[in-house]
Design a protein around this motif. Structure first.
Motif, short mmCIF file in Angstrom:
data_model
loop_
_atom_site.label_atom_id
_atom_site.label_comp_id
_atom_site.label_asym_id
_atom_site.label_seq_id
_atom_site.Cartn_x
_atom_site.Cartn_y
_atom_site.Cartn_z
N UNK A 35 22.08 23.54 78.38
CA UNK A 35 21.72 24.30 79.66
C UNK A 35 22.98 24.85 80.21
N UNK A 36 24.06 24.85 79.58
CA UNK A 36 25.28 25.53 79.85
C UNK A 36 25.85 24.97 80.91
N UNK A 37 25.73 23.66 81.25
CA UNK A 37 26.23 22.77 82.16
C UNK A 37 27.68 22.17 81.98
N UNK A 38 27.82 21.97 80.54
CA UNK A 38 29.14 21.49 80.12
C UNK A 38 29.81 22.17 79.05
N UNK A 39 31.02 22.43 78.96
CA UNK A 39 31.76 22.94 77.87
C UNK A 39 32.55 22.03 77.07
N UNK A 40 32.47 22.01 76.01
CA UNK A 40 33.27 21.00 75.00
C UNK A 40 34.40 22.10 74.49
N UNK A 41 35.70 21.64 74.94
CA UNK A 41 36.64 22.64 74.50
C UNK A 41 37.43 22.01 73.43
N UNK A 42 37.46 22.48 72.35
CA UNK A 42 38.23 21.95 71.17
C UNK A 42 39.63 22.57 71.05
N UNK A 43 40.70 21.82 70.75
CA UNK A 43 41.98 22.36 70.96
C UNK A 43 42.75 21.52 69.43
N UNK A 44 43.66 22.27 69.10
CA UNK A 44 44.46 21.84 68.01
C UNK A 44 46.03 21.87 68.56
N UNK A 45 46.91 20.97 67.99
CA UNK A 45 48.14 21.09 68.24
C UNK A 45 49.13 21.35 66.83
#
Length: 104
Positions: A46-56
């Motif tokens: 539903x495009x209400x939540x964005x899961x942002x995956x990051x790396x260090x």
């Protein structure tokens, strides 16, 4: 004419990934977040939540994961408001930052 190969969610997730990367690089001043790499952004159906995956992995700072996570939680509101100024959509998804464990 837009390509039919990519859905709206795919185009929006690519745009969010690039804009969040720019915001972290240019506008966020928190030293805990220096050198963070945004790997991908997954959107809910539903495009209400964005899961942002990051790396260090490519990061030059030696901060612990908990410090980076705290920095992201503190900067989340700022990042979302900066996204709102840059991207003109009706509802900006809520951001959730997740560590990318596939590339670690």
């Amino acid at each position: 004419m837009r390509s039919e190969d990519f859905s709206r969610a795919d185009r929006l997730s690519d745009l969010l990934r690039s804009e969040i990367s720019l915001i972290l690089r240019d506008e966020v001043k928190d030293p805990r977040l220096e050198g963070l790499t945004i790997i991908k952004v997954d959107l809910s159906k539903d495009i209400k939540k964005a899961y942002v995956f990051f790396s260090t992995l490519n990061s030059f700072n030696d901060k612990e994961f908990s410090e980076i996570e705290d920095g992201l939680q503190k900067a989340k509101g700022f990042i979302r408001s900066a996204l709102g100024r840059r991207i003109k959509i009706k509802r900006l998804p809520e951001l959730s930052f997740e560590r990318d464990t596939l590339n670690q």
